[in-house]
Design a protein around this motif. Structure first.
Motif, short mmCIF file in Angstrom:
data_model
loop_
_atom_site.label_atom_id
_atom_site.label_comp_id
_atom_site.label_asym_id
_atom_site.label_seq_id
_atom_site.Cartn_x
_atom_site.Cartn_y
_atom_site.Cartn_z
N PHE A 16 9.64 5.81 -5.52
CA PHE A 16 8.92 5.16 -4.20
C PHE A 16 9.85 6.15 -3.11
O PHE A 16 9.83 5.53 -1.98
CB PHE A 16 9.06 3.92 -4.25
N CYS A 64 0.79 -1.28 0.00
CA CYS A 64 0.09 0.05 0.02
C CYS A 64 0.81 1.30 -0.13
O CYS A 64 2.12 1.19 0.27
CB CYS A 64 -0.90 -0.03 1.30
N TRP A 65 0.26 2.46 -0.35
CA TRP A 65 0.82 3.47 -0.24
C TRP A 65 0.87 4.39 1.06
O TRP A 65 -0.38 4.05 1.64
CB TRP A 65 0.11 4.38 -1.39
N SER A 66 1.41 5.25 1.45
CA SER A 66 1.38 6.06 2.60
C SER A 66 0.49 7.15 1.96
O SER A 66 0.56 7.65 1.02
CB SER A 66 2.53 6.75 2.82
N SER A 99 0.40 11.01 0.25
CA SER A 99 0.73 11.18 -1.22
C SER A 99 -0.70 11.48 -2.00
O SER A 99 -0.70 11.93 -3.20
CB SER A 99 1.28 9.88 -1.76
N ASN A 100 -1.83 11.31 -1.27
CA ASN A 100 -2.93 11.29 -1.86
C ASN A 100 -4.34 12.03 -0.85
O ASN A 100 -5.33 12.16 -1.39
CB ASN A 100 -3.51 9.99 -2.25
N CYS A 104 -0.65 2.85 -10.62
CA CYS A 104 -0.06 3.55 -9.54
C CYS A 104 0.38 2.13 -8.55
O CYS A 104 1.27 2.21 -7.72
CB CYS A 104 -1.10 4.32 -8.67
#
Length: 637
Positions: free
Chosen positions: A180, A90-92, A95-96, A113
């Motif tokens: 990343f 997963c992303w942090s 960032s969104n 993504c």
């Protein structure tokens, strides 16, 4: 500043056109998914050429998970290891734009993504943060959706418009690489070339080539070779310093090979020629990732939906669906709280404590089977937008048959190993069960259990509406940032009850020039420092540029003054909460937004619908069935 503001707005308009399905109408797929050129992992490849600052693919959804580590802090080591394997994909949320939702927010994403690999030297795309931070919801709110009364409240994610943008020209067939972060990709490793090394050395190689083309014949082969090795060793040691080993690794053994590097497109492509695939190979061996666009669903209370970008034939793959396993999924996504009589959280051992169990919104996006303790997040492009169609469904799930995906091996693994399997080896295909016309909504059958649960929820919703519901940040931002007609933020003298809403806070995206300070005299004789808002740091290089419209520059603020008008554009003087001793002037209207305070958005509404999507029994592997009957999770956890 006006030019930069227009750039943001133009790119956002382009993203909106993609969202509405009015962008590139070409039949050519713009982005593919296949095995990466770097390793046995997923990779994204350009199906067409992209220019710098061009948006890539369709805008996608973001599914947030809140405080997963905290709520599972007392699990055993095996459970924790499996949870970390899931979180690692997963992303942090910084960032969104989801970082304000809770203490720790993790973002599950799909499409390019998710499927794009990282490479320290080949970065050619990044997440375009303004697309998510400056998103509007006019489409949803103008459709008649009322978040205060709809049974869909809190059932679907409000985080959307996740978009990639090219930072350089990307040729058709090239693999798309994301940044990343320096720590993740070994940016500081002096023995490994990074993106800056490649770019600087391309300039060096061109200058070297110019020198030898002009002088090599006059000074002779031996002297030319000596000059080249002097440049390669001594000059690089002086100019590149600690980066010299990495820079030197990009130079050929003789100066005669310099032209070949230029002809191949530079030092990066010379080092990694396999990053470029033949487009015809991609058409035959990869999956297209932009068959879908997002729009408002035609299904009442469903929020947004996925619509076909082009005509799809029966049996054609509408979207690939790489899976990410979450072992003991329902347990991991449950939120157990022990509250005292005043509703404050206390320890589980407190005599007066009342246990309260809720479930994360992420459950609504997971695939489940009643005989398995594992949940699966489908990380396909725009897949989170595909709604339940029941008998009207026009796609179904089947397993991938791509030779580069080891699906058959994964199907025979025991459930305890699934969290260690890369998504490349666990891919489903969503195939059309009938011809689907361009612009038609794509629907999947979620299963009888889901349909019954949704019916029960909607039948009981009116009895749950007795609790007062305040406007969320989404609704307030529509007032001030509507694509149709936006109101200016009020100056302090004007007042506005929106600013007294206890569920939201005003935040500004503020970056200012510290070298251009003014001093404003206050009524009490003191002076306040005033800095101008800027879109970029003045001394940042091309790749590392931190746009002002990034989460790291967002923080609480207060509006002090307003100037301008609807025609010229509104500008504000704001006071950042992080430094109450300064003011920032010329802050553009688009850089000021409402955000929901932690745990206050509709995502956290305890009345919200929660149920996973059914994984078809006919294709669910026998080896993954670790529960008897229809048990939903391991009881001892």
């Amino acid at each position: 500043m006006v030019v930069q503001t227009n750039r943001y707005l133009l790119l956002l308009v382009a993203a909106a056109l993609l969202t509405a399905g009015k962008g590139d109408e070409s039949e050519q797929c713009g982005v593919y998914i296949a095995e990466s050129s770097t390793d046995h992992v997923l990779g994204s490849f350009a199906g067409k050429s992209y220019q710098g600052d061009e948006l890539i693919g369709s805008s996608d959804a973001i599914v947030q998970a809140f405080d997963l580590r905290y709520h599972n802090r007392n699990r055993d080591e095996e459970f924790t290891a499996m949870l970390e394997n899931f979180l690692g994909t997963c992303w942090s949320a910084d960032s969104n734009g989801g970082v304000n939702e809770a203490e720790e927010v993790i973002s599950a994403v799909g499409g390019p993504c998710f499927s794009s690999a990282g490479h320290v030297g080949m970065i050619n795309a990044v997440i375009y943060q303004p697309a998510t931070l400056l998103k509007t919801d006019t489409d949803l709110l103008s459709s008649g959706y009322d978040e205060t009364t709809s049974p869909g409240r809190g059932a679907f994610t409000l985080h959307h418009n996740l978009t990639l943008i090219a930072v350089d020209k990307i040729t058709a067939g090239s693999e798309i690489f994301l940044d990343f972060g320096a720590e993740y990709s070994g940016y500081e490793d002096v023995n490994k070339a990074n993106i800056d090394d490649y770019r600087k050395m391309d300039e060096v190689i061109e200058k070297m080539l110019e020198f030898f083309n002009k002088h090599a014949e006059n000074i002779g082969e031996k002297a030319a070779d000596e000059v080249y090795h002097f440049m390669k060793k001594d000059v690089l040691d002086l100019t590149a310093e600690a980066r010299a080993p990495a820079a030197r690794s990009l130079l050929p053994s003789t100066y005669h090979e310099l032209q070949e590097i230029i002809d191949k497109g530079g030092s990066a492509l010379n080092t990694y020629p396999s990053v470029v695939k033949d487009v015809d190979w991609l058409k035959n061996n990869a999956y297209c990732q932009d068959n879908l666009v997002v729009g408002v669903s035609k299904i009442e209370h469903a929020g947004r939906g996925a619509f076909t970008k082009r005509d799809m034939k029966k049996g054609e793959v509408v979207a690939p669906m790489p899976l990410v396993a979450l072992n003991y999924g329902k347990t991991a996504l449950s939120i157990e709280e022990y509250l005292d009589k005043d509703g404050e959280e206390v320890g589980a051992g407190e005599v007066s404590a009342t246990k309260k169990v809720k479930t994360q919104q992420m459950l609504n996006y997971m695939l489940e089977h009643p005989q398995s303790s594992v949940l699966f997040f489908p990380a396909g492009p725009l897949v989170p937008y595909i709604n339940h169609g029941g008998k009207e469904a026009n796609v179904k799930m089947i397993w991938s048959t791509k030779p580069w995906s080891r699906v058959k091996d994964t199907q025979n693994l025991e459930v305890g190993l699934l969290s260690t399997v890369g998504a490349i080896d666990m891919i489903l295909e969503l195939v059309a069960t009938r011809p689907i016309k361009k612009g038609e909504e794509v629907l999947l059958d979620y299963g009888e259990s889901w349909a019954e649960a949704w019916k029960k929820h909607t039948d009981e919703w009116k009895t749950k509406m007795n609790k007062a519901t305040l406007k969320s940040a989404m609704v307030l931002n529509e007032k001030y940032h509507s694509t149709e007609k936006a109101a200016p933020f009020p100056a302090p003298s004007e007042g506005d009850r929106d600013f007294g809403n206890e569920h939201v806070a005003l935040q500004c995206l503020v970056l200012y020039d510290e070298d251009k300070v003014e001093r404003r005299r206050n009524e009490d004789g003191t002076r306040t420092k005033v800095y101008p808002w800027i879109p970029h740091p003045a001394n940042a290089n091309r790749l590392k540029t931190d746009d002002a419209i990034r989460s790291i520059n967002r923080g609480g603020c207060q509006i002090v003054e307003r100037s301008g008008d609807e025609t010229s554009g509104y500008r504000y003087v704001v006071q950042p909460e992080s430094d109450s001793d300064i003011l920032v002037k010329n802050v553009p209207h688009f850089a000021i937004r409402f955000v929901d305070l932690p745990y206050m958005s509709p995502h956290h509404d305890e009345r919200a619908f929660r149920h996973a999507i059914g994984f078809p029994d006919s294709i669910f592997p026998a080896a993954w069935r670790d529960l008897p009957g229809d048990q939903n999770d391991r009881d001892e956890l």
